[in-house]
Structure formats: C-alpha cells, structure tokens
Motif scaffolding. Structure first.
Motif, PDB file in Angstrom:
ATOM      1  N   LEU A   1      -1.950  11.979  -3.811  1.00  0.00           N
ATOM      2  CA  LEU A   1      -2.342  10.583  -4.027  1.00  0.00           C
ATOM      3  C   LEU A   1      -1.123   9.816  -4.500  1.00  0.00           C
ATOM      4  O   LEU A   1      -0.471  10.204  -5.487  1.00  0.00           O
ATOM      5  N   VAL A   2      -0.790   8.749  -3.808  1.00  0.00           N
ATOM      6  CA  VAL A   2       0.350   7.904  -4.167  1.00  0.00           C
ATOM      7  C   VAL A   2      -0.194   6.646  -4.836  1.00  0.00           C
ATOM      8  O   VAL A   2      -0.866   5.826  -4.198  1.00  0.00           O
ATOM      9  N   LEU A   3       0.111   6.504  -6.121  1.00  0.00           N
ATOM     10  CA  LEU A   3      -0.384   5.366  -6.904  1.00  0.00           C
ATOM     11  C   LEU A   3       0.661   4.265  -6.928  1.00  0.00           C
ATOM     12  O   LEU A   3       1.819   4.508  -7.281  1.00  0.00           O
ATOM     13  N   ILE A   4       0.269   3.054  -6.544  1.00  0.00           N
ATOM     14  CA  ILE A   4       1.204   1.926  -6.529  1.00  0.00           C
ATOM     15  C   ILE A   4       0.605   0.739  -7.285  1.00  0.00           C
ATOM     16  O   ILE A   4      -0.607   0.623  -7.435  1.00  0.00           O
ATOM     17  N   ARG A   5       1.493  -0.124  -7.737  1.00  0.00           N
ATOM     18  CA  ARG A   5       1.110  -1.332  -8.476  1.00  0.00           C
ATOM     19  C   ARG A   5       2.064  -2.438  -8.080  1.00  0.00           C
ATOM     20  O   ARG A   5       3.224  -2.168  -7.712  1.00  0.00           O
ATOM     21  N   ASN A   6       1.639  -3.680  -8.152  1.00  0.00           N
ATOM     22  CA  ASN A   6       2.542  -4.748  -7.732  1.00  0.00           C
ATOM     23  C   ASN A   6       3.811  -4.723  -8.589  1.00  0.00           C
ATOM     24  O   ASN A   6       3.762  -4.407  -9.780  1.00  0.00           O
ATOM     25  N   PRO A   7       4.979  -5.008  -7.990  1.00  0.00           N
ATOM     26  CA  PRO A   7       6.255  -4.807  -8.688  1.00  0.00           C
ATOM     27  C   PRO A   7       6.470  -5.699  -9.901  1.00  0.00           C
ATOM     28  O   PRO A   7       7.155  -5.303 -10.848  1.00  0.00           O
ATOM     29  N   LYS A   8       5.896  -6.885  -9.914  1.00  0.00           N
ATOM     30  CA  LYS A   8       6.132  -7.787 -11.044  1.00  0.00           C
ATOM     31  C   LYS A   8       5.422  -7.290 -12.302  1.00  0.00           C
ATOM     32  O   LYS A   8       5.994  -7.303 -13.396  1.00  0.00           O
TER      33      LYS A   8
ATOM     34  N   GLU B   1      -6.753  -2.509  -7.130  1.00  0.00           N
ATOM     35  CA  GLU B   1      -8.064  -2.234  -6.533  1.00  0.00           C
ATOM     36  C   GLU B   1      -8.887  -1.293  -7.408  1.00  0.00           C
ATOM     37  O   GLU B   1     -10.109  -1.435  -7.508  1.00  0.00           O
ATOM     38  N   LEU B   2      -8.219  -0.338  -8.045  1.00  0.00           N
ATOM     39  CA  LEU B   2      -8.918   0.578  -8.941  1.00  0.00           C
ATOM     40  C   LEU B   2      -9.482  -0.174 -10.144  1.00  0.00           C
ATOM     41  O   LEU B   2     -10.559   0.150 -10.646  1.00  0.00           O
ATOM     42  N   LYS B   3      -8.777  -1.201 -10.571  1.00  0.00           N
ATOM     43  CA  LYS B   3      -9.230  -2.002 -11.704  1.00  0.00           C
ATOM     44  C   LYS B   3     -10.350  -2.965 -11.293  1.00  0.00           C
ATOM     45  O   LYS B   3     -11.325  -3.157 -12.027  1.00  0.00           O
TER      46      LYS B   3
ATOM     47  N   GLU C   1      10.535  -8.691   0.177  1.00  0.00           N
ATOM     48  CA  GLU C   1      10.553  -8.999   1.606  1.00  0.00           C
ATOM     49  C   GLU C   1      11.577  -8.140   2.339  1.00  0.00           C
ATOM     50  O   GLU C   1      11.315  -7.633   3.437  1.00  0.00           O
ATOM     51  N   GLU C   2      12.730  -7.949   1.709  1.00  0.00           N
ATOM     52  CA  GLU C   2      13.803  -7.170   2.338  1.00  0.00           C
ATOM     53  C   GLU C   2      13.431  -5.695   2.483  1.00  0.00           C
ATOM     54  O   GLU C   2      13.725  -5.065   3.506  1.00  0.00           O
ATOM     55  N   HIS C   3      12.779  -5.119   1.466  1.00  0.00           N
ATOM     56  CA  HIS C   3      12.552  -3.673   1.440  1.00  0.00           C
ATOM     57  C   HIS C   3      11.148  -3.231   1.835  1.00  0.00           C
ATOM     58  O   HIS C   3      10.989  -2.139   2.385  1.00  0.00           O
ATOM     59  N   LEU C   4      10.134  -4.039   1.568  1.00  0.00           N
ATOM     60  CA  LEU C   4       8.770  -3.529   1.724  1.00  0.00           C
ATOM     61  C   LEU C   4       7.877  -4.322   2.672  1.00  0.00           C
ATOM     62  O   LEU C   4       6.809  -3.840   3.053  1.00  0.00           O
ATOM     63  N   THR C   5       8.279  -5.533   3.043  1.00  0.00           N
ATOM     64  CA  THR C   5       7.489  -6.271   4.028  1.00  0.00           C
ATOM     65  C   THR C   5       7.487  -5.500   5.346  1.00  0.00           C
ATOM     66  O   THR C   5       8.523  -5.051   5.820  1.00  0.00           O
ATOM     67  N   GLY C   6       6.304  -5.327   5.925  1.00  0.00           N
ATOM     68  CA  GLY C   6       6.196  -4.584   7.174  1.00  0.00           C
ATOM     69  C   GLY C   6       5.857  -3.121   6.988  1.00  0.00           C
ATOM     70  O   GLY C   6       5.547  -2.429   7.969  1.00  0.00           O
ATOM     71  N   THR C   7       5.900  -2.629   5.748  1.00  0.00           N
ATOM     72  CA  THR C   7       5.502  -1.250   5.483  1.00  0.00           C
ATOM     73  C   THR C   7       4.008  -1.210   5.150  1.00  0.00           C
ATOM     74  O   THR C   7       3.433  -2.209   4.704  1.00  0.00           O
ATOM     75  N   LYS C   8       3.398  -0.066   5.347  1.00  0.00           N
ATOM     76  CA  LYS C   8       1.958   0.048   5.074  1.00  0.00           C
ATOM     77  C   LYS C   8       1.663  -0.029   3.580  1.00  0.00           C
ATOM     78  O   LYS C   8       0.679  -0.651   3.163  1.00  0.00           O
ATOM     79  N   LEU C   9       2.501   0.605   2.765  1.00  0.00           N
ATOM     80  CA  LEU C   9       2.292   0.517   1.325  1.00  0.00           C
ATOM     81  C   LEU C   9       2.603  -0.886   0.815  1.00  0.00           C
ATOM     82  O   LEU C   9       1.950  -1.376  -0.112  1.00  0.00           O
ATOM     83  N   GLY C  10       3.591  -1.533   1.413  1.00  0.00           N
ATOM     84  CA  GLY C  10       3.880  -2.916   1.048  1.00  0.00           C
ATOM     85  C   GLY C  10       2.688  -3.809   1.300  1.00  0.00           C
ATOM     86  O   GLY C  10       2.357  -4.692   0.499  1.00  0.00           O
ATOM     87  N   GLU C  11       2.008  -3.574   2.404  1.00  0.00           N
ATOM     88  CA  GLU C  11       0.804  -4.353   2.723  1.00  0.00           C
ATOM     89  C   GLU C  11      -0.313  -4.051   1.728  1.00  0.00           C
ATOM     90  O   GLU C  11      -1.057  -4.945   1.317  1.00  0.00           O
TER      91      GLU C  11
ATOM     92  N   LYS D   1      -0.561  -6.106  -1.543  1.00  0.00           N
ATOM     93  CA  LYS D   1      -1.094  -7.478  -1.489  1.00  0.00           C
ATOM     94  C   LYS D   1      -0.240  -8.421  -2.338  1.00  0.00           C
ATOM     95  O   LYS D   1      -0.711  -9.093  -3.247  1.00  0.00           O
ATOM     96  N   TYR D   2       1.014  -8.456  -1.976  1.00  0.00           N
ATOM     97  CA  TYR D   2       2.011  -9.198  -2.747  1.00  0.00           C
ATOM     98  C   TYR D   2       1.664 -10.673  -2.870  1.00  0.00           C
ATOM     99  O   TYR D   2       1.801 -11.264  -3.958  1.00  0.00           O
ATOM    100  N   ASP D   3       1.218 -11.285  -1.811  1.00  0.00           N
ATOM    101  CA  ASP D   3       0.902 -12.730  -1.859  1.00  0.00           C
ATOM    102  C   ASP D   3      -0.232 -13.039  -2.829  1.00  0.00           C
ATOM    103  O   ASP D   3      -0.297 -14.144  -3.381  1.00  0.00           O
ATOM    104  N   ILE D   4      -1.121 -12.085  -3.029  1.00  0.00           N
ATOM    105  CA  ILE D   4      -2.246 -12.308  -3.951  1.00  0.00           C
ATOM    106  C   ILE D   4      -1.829 -12.098  -5.400  1.00  0.00           C
ATOM    107  O   ILE D   4      -2.152 -12.900  -6.283  1.00  0.00           O
ATOM    108  N   TYR D   5      -1.075 -11.019  -5.669  1.00  0.00           N
ATOM    109  CA  TYR D   5      -0.793 -10.626  -7.045  1.00  0.00           C
ATOM    110  C   TYR D   5       0.570 -11.057  -7.574  1.00  0.00           C
ATOM    111  O   TYR D   5       0.796 -11.019  -8.790  1.00  0.00           O
ATOM    112  N   CYS D   6       1.455 -11.498  -6.680  1.00  0.00           N
ATOM    113  CA  CYS D   6       2.824 -11.779  -7.119  1.00  0.00           C
ATOM    114  C   CYS D   6       3.282 -13.213  -6.817  1.00  0.00           C
ATOM    115  O   CYS D   6       4.477 -13.497  -6.902  1.00  0.00           O
TER     116      CYS D   6
END
Length: 314
Positions: A148-155, A216-218, A294-304, A307-312
C-alpha cells in the motif's frame, strides 16, 4: 505505558535522548544520496535490508514522512486482528514475540540483525516503512507482497513535516524558509517527496500494489477502509469497520498518543486536518510548489490521485 508497546516506546525514547546529544551536523547520515536520521537509521541497516526476505502474504505499507503512516499502521493492525479473528492468547503470543525479537516500528529502523530476527514472526506480517521502491528489498516485488502506497498532498506534507522536524531532536532545527528550501530540493530526511511519489508511480499498476490517499481516508473512512480490506482479502462486517473508524480517529489517537508511543506520541499528533499549509506558505512559495508539482507529477497516476487542484490551490 502499555506493556505490549514497551520495547517500541523504549526505542523511541532513546531516539529522542540520543538526538538531543548531537549537533545539527551530526544528526543526519547519507545512504545512496538520501538523508536519514542517524539515531534510528544506520547505513549498515539500510545496506542489510537487501537480505530481507518478504513473504507473499506480507502487508507492506510505505508512505513519505508525515503522510499518515502511524494512522494507517494502526488501521492495518486492527484490520488484521479482526479479519483473522485472533484469540486473546494468540494476540498476546504475537505481541510477546515482537517484544522479545526487539522489532522496531519501521523496516529501516534499528540494527542490521533485525531482518534475520523478523523471519521468526508468524504470518501475516504488517510491515511499515518510508522507503522508495529502489531501497526496498527486491523480494517484496519478486514474492508479490501486498504493498500500500500512502500519499498526501505536498503542501500539507511540507507543513506537517516542518513542525515535526522542529519538535523532534532527532532532526536538525530549521527556520520555515530553510526547511522549505531543503524540502523542495530533497535535502530532508528520507529525501525528496517528489521522487518518492514519482518512483512509486512506476509500480502503481502492479496487481499487488495499491494507493491510499490521506485526504480520501479522512473524508470517507468507511469507503476507503472497505477498499483496503478488499485489496488485502479481508472480510469485515460493517460493525467491525465502524469500530476501526472510531478507534483510529485523530482525536482518539492523539488522546492515546503517549500510551501508544510514549513521549514520542505527544510530539507526533498535532492537528491532522487538510489545508494547514495555508498558514505557512507565502505566495512565491505556493507558486514554486505549483511549478514543482507540474514539472514532476502532472500526468502521473499518483499525481492525479493527489487531486492537487482541490487540495493545493487557494
């Protein structure tokens, strides 16, 4: 102090004591170009990690620091206990064995000999780490352990990591601007957030790998816990899911922090909500983060998934 957590609490207490004795320059070590806190992650342990033999029924959860790994660890352990229907005797036996083997709370923590001792743990093992796939042992992928890969918005990750970094003497204290610069360049413990997400994105389509997002877990814990349970092959009732949700709420975990993790527990749990970054990032820092994402994660599945536009976006 909970008796079943005594060995982990003692390890974390010693981490805090040893960290407070070191100068800022002594607190971090480097392994394969990535920084790690020297009081808990030895280069020789990271090197010995390659010898660790993962099992097909292992559950490996990996998350960048301050993305909610303690939270999801607690959930996974509760799920395992409920799904397998351990008796009290069996639970106590497993806990006693972990204590006797001195198994530390993260795969990369502790001494190199721990990997040999972990062979004595019965299945199903719940293994938690902050590591990228290139540092994890190859056996995790060869033997198709559930990952399981756990991710959170970068900001929010940045904001939470900054506060944690300055509260825990394991890490060198930084001003906000210093920490922001180091975070953006990957010169913090466990390296670059962006590299972590980008490297794990390469594996996200593997059948034995799935992603979980902090947000999403929250926001919908019932739905997410059911999805995780299905991925792990667990059959849990609605009442069991609700029980886990209540026991793993931020309020409950913060209240029980010292019992679970000793003094470290008081330092670990702070706010636990989405959007705390708005209190810290300047306009120029926001723009720099937007460009970096945008440079590193836009276009990746985990980047999508983030939900950067919603949370960041303000």
């Amino acid at each position: 102090m909970a008796k079943d957590r005594k060995h982990i609490i003692e390890f974390l207490d010693m981490m805090l004591i040893n960290g407070s004795k070191l100068s800022a320059e002594e607190k971090l070590c480097s392994y394969k170009g990535v920084l790690y806190p020297v009081t808990i992650c030895r280069p020789e342990t990271l090197q010995a990690l390659e010898t660790f033999e993962a099992r097909e029924d292992d559950v490996i959860m990996t998350g960048y620091p301050k993305c909610g790994t303690h939270w999801l660890e607690y959930i996974l352990n509760d799920m395992s206990v409920m799904a397998v229907k351990y008796t009290e005797v069996e639970k106590k036996k497993r806990i006693k064995l972990e204590r006797e083997l001195e198994i530390t709370s993260r795969l990369e923590f502790g001494d190199p000999g721990k990997f040999k001792r972990m062979e004595n743990l019965p299945s199903r093992r719940i293994i938690i780490t902050h590591l990228t796939p290139n540092i994890l042992p190859k056996s995790a992928f060869k033997n198709k352990a559930k990952i399981l890969v756990l991710i959170r918005n970068p900001k929010d990750t940045l904001a939470s990591f900054f506060h944690f970094n300055n509260k825990v003497p394991t890490f060198p204290t930084k001003t906000w601007d210093e920490f922001f610069t180091d975070f953006m360049s990957g010169k913090v413990s466990w390296g670059s957030y962006f590299d972590f997400v980008k490297e794990w994105d390469k594996y996200i389509d593997d059948e034995n790998v799935t992603s979980v997002t902090y947000e999403e877990l929250k926001e919908n814990p019932n739905l997410e816990m059911k999805r995780i349970a299905t991925f792990l092959g667990y059959s849990l009732t609605e009442d069991e899911i609700q029980n886990i949700i209540e026991k793993s709420s931020f309020k409950t975990m913060k209240q029980n922090g010292q019992e679970i993790l000793g003094t470290f527990g008081d330092l670990l749990f702070r706010k636990g909500f989405v959007g705390d970054w708005k209190m810290l990032l300047s306009e120029s820092q926001n723009q720099e983060m937007d460009r970096k994402f945008e440079e590193h994660l836009t276009g990746t599945k985990l980047g999508e998934r983030i939900k950067y536009d919603i949370y960041c976006k303000t």
